[in-house]
Design a protein around this motif. Structure first.
Motif, PDB file in Angstrom:
ATOM      1  N   LEU A  57       1.623  18.705  -0.427  1.00 22.16           N
ATOM      2  CA  LEU A  57       0.818  17.482  -0.317  1.00 22.16           C
ATOM      3  C   LEU A  57       1.736  16.320   0.053  1.00 22.16           C
ATOM      4  CD1 LEU A  57      -1.702  15.647  -0.880  1.00 22.16           C
ATOM      5  CD2 LEU A  57      -1.021  15.636  -3.283  1.00 22.16           C
ATOM      6  N   PHE A  58       1.405  15.684   1.172  1.00 21.17           N
ATOM      7  CA  PHE A  58       2.092  14.444   1.544  1.00 21.17           C
ATOM      8  C   PHE A  58       1.177  13.294   1.132  1.00 21.17           C
ATOM      9  CE2 PHE A  58       4.079  17.597   4.217  1.00 21.17           C
ATOM     10  CZ  PHE A  58       5.410  17.204   4.272  1.00 21.17           C
ATOM     11  N   ALA A  59       1.623  12.503   0.171  1.00 22.93           N
ATOM     12  CA  ALA A  59       0.760  11.449  -0.372  1.00 22.93           C
ATOM     13  C   ALA A  59       1.281  10.060   0.031  1.00 22.93           C
ATOM     14  CB  ALA A  59       0.694  11.566  -1.889  1.00 22.93           C
ATOM     15  N   CYS A  60       0.495   9.392   0.888  1.00 27.41           N
ATOM     16  CA  CYS A  60       0.885   8.079   1.422  1.00 27.41           C
ATOM     17  C   CYS A  60      -0.043   7.010   0.851  1.00 27.41           C
ATOM     18  CB  CYS A  60       0.715   8.061   2.941  1.00 27.41           C
ATOM     19  SG  CYS A  60       1.442   9.472   3.794  1.00 27.41           S
ATOM     20  N   HIS A  61       0.211   5.749   1.168  1.00 25.59           N
ATOM     21  CA  HIS A  61      -0.780   4.706   0.887  1.00 25.59           C
ATOM     22  C   HIS A  61      -1.013   3.861   2.135  1.00 25.59           C
ATOM     23  CE1 HIS A  61       2.005   1.249   0.350  1.00 25.59           C
ATOM     24  NE2 HIS A  61       2.820   2.120  -0.208  1.00 25.59           N
ATOM     25  N   LEU A  62      -2.299   3.508   2.326  1.00 30.50           N
ATOM     26  CA  LEU A  62      -2.709   2.774   3.529  1.00 30.50           C
ATOM     27  C   LEU A  62      -2.530   1.267   3.375  1.00 30.50           C
ATOM     28  CD1 LEU A  62      -6.091   4.646   4.133  1.00 30.50           C
ATOM     29  CD2 LEU A  62      -4.071   4.813   5.590  1.00 30.50           C
ATOM     30  N   ASP A  63      -2.597   0.780   2.149  1.00 30.04           N
ATOM     31  CA  ASP A  63      -2.627  -0.681   1.947  1.00 30.04           C
ATOM     32  C   ASP A  63      -1.234  -1.290   1.988  1.00 30.04           C
ATOM     33  OD1 ASP A  63      -2.113   0.737  -0.505  1.00 30.04           O
ATOM     34  OD2 ASP A  63      -2.336  -1.160  -1.567  1.00 30.04           O
ATOM     35  N   VAL A  64      -1.225  -2.589   2.174  1.00 31.06           N
ATOM     36  CA  VAL A  64       0.031  -3.364   2.195  1.00 31.06           C
ATOM     37  C   VAL A  64      -0.154  -4.609   1.324  1.00 31.06           C
ATOM     38  CG1 VAL A  64       0.677  -2.642   4.532  1.00 31.06           C
ATOM     39  CG2 VAL A  64      -0.663  -4.733   4.244  1.00 31.06           C
TER      40      VAL A  64
END
Ligand SMILES: [Zn+2]
Length: 376
Positions: free
Chosen positions: A69-76
């Motif tokens: 699982l590659f877990a990223c975040h979209l928000d900044v």
């Protein structure tokens, strides 16, 4: 075949999506979905509240090996008050760098893993374990996206590990402190400013609490990699008019916790401080509430997953970092976790954030190596 130019275009589009807390993540999720769609990668957007969104993509395999699982975040985070050299959401390219809010934290990492996944699919290599790509909403504010993913999604196969493509400048990070944000409110009684003896001044009550807090020490042994637990009072607000005795005062406290620490003990200590102050002054009135809690992260550096991961990216030792991630929310999945990605951690959340284009390209190669090591 997928190329360097297309990766830069993707990164610039993601920066342009301006995924601040106000604007939400949906636009960025749609950009990634369209990108993955070009390689026929199965992708789902889970959206709520008009513009909030998580993205989940899965590249299926024979299933003989555990998934990654590659877990990223979209928000900044927002651009802040300081003027930027280039407009923060324009994705200007200059001297081998791409500038913009989120370029390092963490749209560079997203562009790299999306590119790596597309290249793996287009190469036709046969996967024995699934690639799962997750990109969350709200990592910078309340981890709403990661929590929702864990709560809602039951299609997660057994995992070999979780990789967070956050900016670590290619260090393999296995530990960070947790985060406990508390709000303390003192209550008083409003009165005319000319007759303060008829009121109870909530700011004065806060002063007695803050004095007491100066002598309070959180009881926890320092950690060998992460140091000690820290506490800092970072906001204060109270009073409305110069001629009115304030009936409320509020502070917000940022506490960074260590692995194994129980945050409820700190809240209970605050309750004891309130009781003590009330004993000295029956008019003292205060309460504490939880704003946000994320646990600490600690993956065993000697476990098989970390050892294989380090060999795939040619790094000899693991590190601990000062910042916090969504990682501890994925602990429920029961898989070891590492943080590894392009970009310098010390430029995040600051004006003129940038990422070196060559670093994003390097990350694509590393992520492909990781996929080949664990999933083929
Ligand atoms: Zn981040």
């Amino acid at each position: 075949m997928y190329n360097r130019h297309a990766m830069k275009v993707l990164l610039k589009k993601l920066i342009g999506a301006e995924t601040t807390a106000e604007k939400g993540e949906l636009a960025a999720a749609e950009i990634i979905s369209a990108e993955l769609g070009q390689s026929d990668i199965d992708c789902r957007i889970d959206s709520w509240d008009t513009n909030r969104a998580n993205l989940i993509a899965q590249i299926k395999s024979t299933g003989r090996r555990k998934a990654l699982l590659f877990a990223c975040h979209l928000d900044v985070v927002g651009p802040g008050e300081t003027k930027w050299k280039h407009p923060p959401f324009s994705g200007v390219e200059s001297e081998g760098k791409i500038y913009g809010r989120g370029s390092a934290d963490m749209k560079g990492g997203i562009a790299a893993i999306v590119t790596a996944a597309r290249q793996i699919v287009e190469s036709g290599v046969k996967l024995e374990g699934n690639i799962i790509l997750f990109a969350a909403a709200g990592e910078e504010t309340d981890s709403c996206g990661a929590k929702r993913f864990i709560r809602k999604w039951d299609g997660i196969p057994r995992l070999a590990g979780v990789v967070l493509p956050e900016p670590t400048d290619f260090e393999v990070v296995t530990a960070h402190r947790g985060m406990l944000w508390l709000k303390v409110k003192t209550r008083g009684k409003a009165a005319h400013g000319s007759t303060p003896e008829l009121g109870i001044n909530a700011i004065a009550s806060m002063k007695t609490f803050l004095n007491e807090l100066d002598t309070y020490k959180i009881q926890v042994e320092p950690h060998n990699l992460l140091g000690s637990c820290s506490m800092s009072v970072n906001t204060i607000a109270g009073g409305k008019e110069i001629n009115v005795v304030p009936d409320e005062c509020e502070i917000k406290i940022d506490i960074r916790t260590l692995p194994g620490q129980n945050y409820k003990e700190i809240i209970s200590d605050f309750g004891k401080i309130f009781a003590k102050l009330k004993q000295g002054n029956p008019q003292f009135e205060a309460s504490v509430s939880l704003v946000r809690e994320v646990g600490a992260l600690e993956t065993d550096s000697n476990c098989g997953f970390v050892k294989d991961f380090c060999s795939a990216v040619e790094v000899s030792e693991t590190k601990a970092v000062g910042f916090t991630t969504d990682g501890p929310h994925f602990a429920a999945l029961g898989a070891p976790m590492v943080i590894f990605g392009p970009g310098k951690p010390d430029i995040c959340h600051k004006p003129d954030e940038y990422i070196e284009i060559s670093d994003v390209e390097k990350a694509v190669e590393y992520y492909k190596n990781i996929i080949l090591k664990f999933l083929v």
